[in-house]
Design an enzyme around this catalytic site. Structure first.
Site, PDB file in Angstrom:
ATOM      1  CG  MET A  30       3.555  -4.495   3.408  1.00 45.19           C
ATOM      2  SD  MET A  30       4.584  -5.843   4.044  1.00 45.19           S
ATOM      3  CE  MET A  30       3.374  -6.759   4.974  1.00 45.19           C
TER       4      MET A  30
ATOM      5  CB  VAL B 153       2.250 -12.097  -1.188  1.00 51.58           C
ATOM      6  CG1 VAL B 153       1.892 -10.786  -1.846  1.00 51.58           C
ATOM      7  CG2 VAL B 153       2.591 -13.129  -2.234  1.00 51.58           C
TER       8      VAL B 153
ATOM      9  CG  ASP C 215       9.336  -1.044   5.080  1.00 47.30           C
ATOM     10  OD1 ASP C 215       8.603  -1.786   4.405  1.00 47.30           O
ATOM     11  OD2 ASP C 215       9.316  -1.006   6.319  1.00 47.30           O
TER      12      ASP C 215
ATOM     13  N   GLY D 156      11.498  -7.267  10.698  1.00 51.61           N
ATOM     14  CA  GLY D 156      10.828  -7.958   9.588  1.00 51.61           C
ATOM     15  C   GLY D 156      11.868  -8.594   8.679  1.00 51.61           C
TER      16      GLY D 156
ATOM     17  N   GLY E  49      14.323   0.157  12.926  1.00 52.53           N
ATOM     18  CA  GLY E  49      14.170  -0.105  14.360  1.00 52.53           C
ATOM     19  C   GLY E  49      15.308  -0.966  14.892  1.00 52.53           C
TER      20      GLY E  49
ATOM     21  NE  ARG F 141     -14.916  -6.991 -11.211  1.00 49.43           N
ATOM     22  CZ  ARG F 141     -15.081  -8.269 -10.928  1.00 49.43           C
ATOM     23  NH1 ARG F 141     -14.039  -9.086 -10.878  1.00 49.43           N
ATOM     24  NH2 ARG F 141     -16.277  -8.747 -10.676  1.00 49.43           N
TER      25      ARG F 141
HETATM   26  O1  F6P Z   1       9.127  -3.199   7.821  1.00 47.52           O
HETATM   27  C1  F6P Z   1       8.750  -4.214   6.941  1.00 47.52           C
HETATM   28  C2  F6P Z   1       7.262  -4.421   6.953  1.00 47.52           C
HETATM   29  O2  F6P Z   1       6.959  -5.458   6.028  1.00 47.52           O
HETATM   30  C3  F6P Z   1       6.414  -3.189   6.675  1.00 47.52           C
HETATM   31  O3  F6P Z   1       6.358  -2.871   5.314  1.00 47.52           O
HETATM   32  C4  F6P Z   1       5.093  -3.603   7.272  1.00 47.52           C
HETATM   33  O4  F6P Z   1       4.352  -2.495   7.683  1.00 47.52           O
HETATM   34  C5  F6P Z   1       5.505  -4.424   8.471  1.00 47.52           C
HETATM   35  O5  F6P Z   1       6.835  -4.851   8.237  1.00 47.52           O
HETATM   36  C6  F6P Z   1       4.638  -5.613   8.758  1.00 47.52           C
HETATM   37  O6  F6P Z   1       5.076  -6.170   9.946  1.00 47.52           O
HETATM   38  P1  F6P Z   1       4.641  -7.604  10.477  1.00 47.52           P
HETATM   39  O7  F6P Z   1       5.335  -8.626   9.631  1.00 47.52           O
HETATM   40  O8  F6P Z   1       5.119  -7.613  11.888  1.00 47.52           O
HETATM   41  O9  F6P Z   1       3.170  -7.701  10.326  1.00 47.52           O
END
Ligand code: F6P
Length: 364
Positions: free
Chosen positions: A194, A286, A152, A11, A106, A187
């Protein structure tokens, strides 16, 4: 003269460009050759024009831009030994003897695997006639340096990963915007952020936005009936004069039985038990977009420069390092240990041993 390749993988994260720029420019300043490898590990597997010699001006304008300008990918072929062997061949054929990988958990695990397998790949490539005896002797080891780029903040060996500061800033801006409409309508909002299995973004967002409740994977609600505890707490805030209720949920949040905690479920509870007019906002990508904060530009630049220094300092016995930051100091630690520690944290969370996880990763 060292020939240093740099790629971004997994990512994207704000500040990756700053790190790429720093690797290229520091390499050139230290009289090395720099190579930009486009599209992450996929570029290594494909070779050809995905691997390009880089000049000072090739990274002009990179510092302030989000995303990764050299592209990234989650590469399935690189997960297999065959794909990694092809990648090794392309590295040797381009004369690259050090590789800087900017990516998350990863991607760095992939880098560590390539490092471990390298001597076997070289032997096999020689046996298959893909490389010459001269190349096999010259490229007996590959120096890999990891730089942690991920919103993350889930790598155990560093206080901050590149991108986490920008993602947190983006979440805060978005939640502030939500708060103004929430207040107008009295509300409740359930906001999902994420972070995969890491609650750093959610926890810090909750602190920075003054949320009423937060759910993170590292600290699932202990009580069976957490719904009542949550509702009681929200009621208290409302009776103290608050017009809104804000609940932040990490995408990896779980309950005491490790079942995922879903935003829609929380919304239903607030609507049925408290009668609150409730909306759900899933912030999504975003959080990963837009310009990097000054912190991520700074981290990317210092760590990119340090990656090159680490390569130049290394002897053939030096273990491949990962660049981090601990207590505001740029650090260099063995990549292998950082990956193992991160896996241990993940295992501790999986086993519900949260005190152990906190001990291993004190930042969250
Ligand atoms: O690891 C970064 C991240 O943005 C995570 O927070 C999220 O779960 C994942 O990647 C989303 O992955 P993708 O962009 O492949 O949908």
């Amino acid at each position: 003269k060292k020939r240093i390749g740099v790629l971004t993988s997994g990512g994207d994260a704000q500040g990756m460009n700053a790190a790429v720029r720093a690797v290229v420019r520091m390499a050139l300043a230290r009289n090395c050759q720099a190579y930009l490898i486009h599209e992450g590990y996929q570029g290594l597997v494909d070779g050809g024009d995905k691997i390009k010699n880089a000049s000072w001006n090739d990274v002009k304008g990179f510092l302030t831009l989000g995303g990764t300008l050299i592209g990234t990918a989650r590469c399935a072929e690189f997960r297999e030994p065959k794909g990694r062997r092809i990648a090794a061949k392309h590295l040797v054929k381009n004369g690259i003897d050090a590789l800087v990988v900017i990516g998350g958990d990863g991607s760095l695990t992939g880098a560590d695997t390539l490092r471990k397998e390298w001597p076997d790949h070289i032997k096999q490539l020689l046996a298959d006639g893909d490389i010459t005896q001269g190349e096999a002797s010259k490229y007996q080891t590959l120096m890999i340096v990891g730089i942690v780029g991920s919103i993350d903040n889930d790598l155990a060996s560093t206080d901050m990963t590149i991108g986490s500061s920008s993602a947190l800033a983006r979440i805060c801006e978005s939640v502030d915007a939500i708060q103004s409409t929430a207040t107008s309508h009295k509300r409740a909002f359930v906001v999902e952020v994420m972070g995969r299995h890491c609650g750093w973004l959610a926890l810090n967002a909750a602190i920075c936005t003054g949320a009423d409740y937060v759910f993170i994977p590292e600290s699932p609600p202990e009580e069976e009936d957490w719904e009542t505890t949550m509702c009681d707490s929200l009621k208290r805030s409302r009776s103290a004069g608050k017009r809104t209720s804000l609940i932040i949920v990490a995408e990896g949040a779980i309950d005491a039985k490790t079942n995922p905690i879903r935003t829609e479920y929380i919304k239903e509870i607030l609507a049925t038990r408290l009668g609150y007019d409730t909306r759900v906002t899933i912030l999504g990508h975003v959080q990963r977009g837009g310009a990097p904060t000054s912190m991520d530009r700074y981290l990317g630049t210092l760590q990119g420069a340090e990656a090159v220094e680490a390569i130049l300092r290394a002897t053939p016995d030096t273990p491949s390092p990962v660049i981090g930051m601990l207590e505001h100091k740029i650090t260099t630690q063995p990549l292998k240990e950082a990956i193992e520690l991160t896996k241990e944290v993940a295992k501790a969370i999986e086993d519900h041993n949260f005190s152990r996880a906190a001990q291993l990763r004190p930042k969250s």
